[in-house]
Design a protein around this motif. Structure first.
Motif, short mmCIF file in Angstrom:
data_model
loop_
_atom_site.label_atom_id
_atom_site.label_comp_id
_atom_site.label_asym_id
_atom_site.label_seq_id
_atom_site.Cartn_x
_atom_site.Cartn_y
_atom_site.Cartn_z
N GLU A 97 90.36 -46.32 -70.64
CA GLU A 97 89.58 -45.36 -71.43
C GLU A 97 89.00 -46.00 -72.68
O GLU A 97 87.84 -45.74 -73.04
N SER A 98 89.78 -46.83 -73.36
CA SER A 98 89.25 -47.49 -74.56
C SER A 98 88.21 -48.54 -74.18
O SER A 98 87.19 -48.70 -74.87
N LEU A 99 88.43 -49.24 -73.07
CA LEU A 99 87.45 -50.22 -72.61
C LEU A 99 86.13 -49.54 -72.28
O LEU A 99 85.05 -50.01 -72.66
N GLU A 100 86.21 -48.41 -71.58
CA GLU A 100 85.01 -47.67 -71.21
C GLU A 100 84.28 -47.15 -72.45
O GLU A 100 83.05 -47.17 -72.52
N THR A 101 85.04 -46.69 -73.42
CA THR A 101 84.44 -46.17 -74.65
C THR A 101 83.75 -47.29 -75.43
O THR A 101 82.65 -47.11 -75.96
N SER A 123 86.59 -53.30 -59.71
CA SER A 123 85.42 -54.18 -59.72
C SER A 123 84.10 -53.41 -59.64
O SER A 123 83.07 -53.89 -60.13
N ALA A 124 84.10 -52.22 -59.03
CA ALA A 124 82.87 -51.45 -58.93
C ALA A 124 82.47 -50.86 -60.27
O ALA A 124 81.29 -50.86 -60.64
N PHE A 125 83.44 -50.36 -61.02
CA PHE A 125 83.13 -49.73 -62.30
C PHE A 125 83.16 -50.72 -63.46
O PHE A 125 82.44 -50.56 -64.44
N GLY A 345 89.59 -37.08 -65.14
CA GLY A 345 90.54 -37.68 -66.07
C GLY A 345 89.79 -38.73 -66.88
O GLY A 345 88.62 -39.02 -66.64
N GLY A 346 90.44 -39.29 -67.85
CA GLY A 346 89.85 -40.40 -68.59
C GLY A 346 88.65 -40.03 -69.44
O GLY A 346 88.39 -38.86 -69.73
N ALA A 347 87.88 -41.03 -69.80
CA ALA A 347 86.74 -40.84 -70.70
C ALA A 347 85.61 -40.06 -70.06
O ALA A 347 84.73 -39.54 -70.75
N GLN A 348 85.60 -39.94 -68.73
CA GLN A 348 84.51 -39.24 -68.04
C GLN A 348 84.83 -37.76 -67.78
O GLN A 348 84.14 -37.11 -67.00
N PHE A 381 74.65 -45.26 -70.93
CA PHE A 381 75.78 -45.58 -71.81
C PHE A 381 76.73 -46.63 -71.23
O PHE A 381 77.34 -47.39 -71.99
N GLN A 382 76.86 -46.68 -69.92
CA GLN A 382 77.70 -47.71 -69.32
C GLN A 382 76.91 -48.94 -68.89
O GLN A 382 77.50 -49.99 -68.62
N GLY A 383 75.61 -48.83 -68.85
CA GLY A 383 74.78 -49.98 -68.49
C GLY A 383 75.01 -50.48 -67.09
O GLY A 383 74.89 -51.68 -66.81
N LEU A 384 75.33 -49.56 -66.17
CA LEU A 384 75.63 -49.94 -64.80
C LEU A 384 74.44 -49.67 -63.87
O LEU A 384 73.77 -48.64 -63.99
N ASP A 385 74.23 -50.57 -62.95
CA ASP A 385 73.23 -50.38 -61.90
C ASP A 385 73.93 -49.70 -60.73
O ASP A 385 74.27 -50.33 -59.73
N PHE A 386 74.18 -48.41 -60.90
CA PHE A 386 74.96 -47.65 -59.94
C PHE A 386 74.19 -46.38 -59.61
O PHE A 386 73.99 -45.51 -60.46
#
Length: 397
Positions: A97-101, A123-125, A345-348, A381-386
């Motif tokens: 959660e802190s890493l994601e934030t 690895s996906a997230f 759960g978590g930051a999402q 915000f996550q900068g993911l190509d998803f």
């Protein structure tokens, strides 16, 4: 001040060296770096004298420009106030959660030198973090590796697994007094906006923090506003089942907080245990209007792990076949849903809460698009190509 006098002052500062306990360049040790001290520190470095390094000068520049020459105090969710004398350059996170934030805030991920084993496995997230050091979990930390990495800061939980986190903090404070141990949860709606701001301040990401808080609160406040006038006796009755069959949650749990924000009524909120196991007949007697089943335990199928809607569909199908469930209003009205823990759960959690609101009150939230909120979060915000249209499996139907 002329150049010769300035140089003379600089030479007097040769003994000023970097220290975890103070601001680099603070020659008189009064805890404040003023302009003359900074100038002298720079000149000392430029003439090749003294013990100040390039990094020390960069840190001094940051402190003068961003913190007005003073140490920065940050209060975390455990109530402790930590003092920073330098910007963070080496960070270890023991919670996803802190890493994601941190990533939401645009923090330089190169400065994250190690992560917990669960984030390491996602690895996906968390692509690219598999090359980072793995420091284990809060329940089984690799303290030797942590200390070898010489972190400026370590992130732990504030209100869960407190015994394990306390032990890590005590070991760090005893072995590495210069390491700042931050305690944040980053999964509770009541405290998350304040945590975003506090972490943003600690990392110098205030502008991005304001932007992210604005996005987060626009979703959560919109949900609260949409259910504010629902009378207590008119709230949607919801049976929410945890990963384990017939295990639900009571009023003390974080999941119940999200259910209530979405306007749901939990018939088992008054149970004494936080996550009680209930009698199957009690569920039938409660006759829920909506049933929500949580999936995703132990990185199971779905979520960010793969586009496997079939697994979520199978979970729902098994629920519908339970003895006596054809009598439930939720089954009769086709209001049985499966949601993956990745987004509740978590930051999402705000994404999953948006789905709950949509399921509980489809007419009130006709304009709410949880999938669009989710995609914006991942992209912006996550900068993911998803692409959620072709990747992941988070809700069904």
């Amino acid at each position: 001040m002329n150049r010769h006098l300035l140089l003379a002052v600089a030479l007097l500062l040769i003994a000023a060296t970097a220290s975890a306990a103070g601001i680099p360049g603070d020659a008189d040790g009064n805890g404040v770096l003023d302009q003359p001290e900074y100038t002298a520190a720079v000149l000392t470095y430029l003439v090749g004298e003294g013990g100040l390094t390039r990094t020390d000068i960069q840190d001094a520049t940051w402190v003068l420009a961003r913190w007005d020459g003073r140490p920065l105090e940050v209060t975390d969710s455990s109530g402790q106030t930590l003092t920073l004398y330098r910007p963070l350059r080496r960070v270890v996170t023991f919670t996803g959660e802190s890493l994601e934030t941190l990533r939401s805030l645009g923090f330089d991920m190169e400065k994250v030198v190690a992560v917990d084993k669960y984030s390491h496995a996602k690895s996906a997230f968390f692509p690219g973090f598999q090359e980072k050091a793995n420091v284990g979990s809060i329940w089984s930390p690799d303290m030797e590796r942590v200390l070898t990495l010489r972190p400026d800061a370590v992130f732990l939980y504030a209100t869960i697994s407190t015994a394990a986190c306390d032990e890590i903090q005590q070991k760090l404070e005893a072995s590495s007094p210069g390491t700042r141990v931050f305690r944040f949860d980053c999964f509770k709606p009541a405290t998350y906006p304040g945590e975003i701001r506090a972490i943003a301040a600690a990392t110098g990401c205030e502008d991005r923090g304001d932007e992210f808080v604005g996005f987060y609160e626009s979703v959560m406040d919109g949900i609260r506003a949409g259910t504010a006038d629902v009378p207590e006796d008119g709230k949607t009755r919801v049976y929410f089942e945890y990963w384990t069959d017939y295990k639900t949650f009571a009023s003390g749990s974080g999941y119940n907080e999200k259910l209530e924000i979405a306007g749901g009524y939990n018939p088992f909120a008054g149970e004494s245990a936080e996550y009680p196991e209930v009698d199957p007949e009690a569920v039938i007697v409660s006759n829920p209007e909506v049933v929500v089943k949580l999936t995703g335990q132990k990185l199971a199928a779905g979520g960010y792990a793969g586009h496997d809607i079939a697994a979520l569909e199978a979970t729902r199908s098994a629920i519908l076949k339970r003895p006596g469930w054809t009598r439930l209003a939720a089954v009769a009205d086709d209001r049985v849903h499966v949601v993956h823990s990745d987004i509740l759960g978590g930051a999402q959690h705000f994404i999953g809460t948006a789905y709950l609101a949509k399921w509980f009150y489809p007419e009130r939230f006709a304009g709410l698009d949880p999938n669009a909120i989710h995609q914006r979060y991942l992209t912006e915000f996550q900068g993911l190509d998803f692409n959620l249209a072709s990747e992941g499996a988070f809700v069904y139907p």
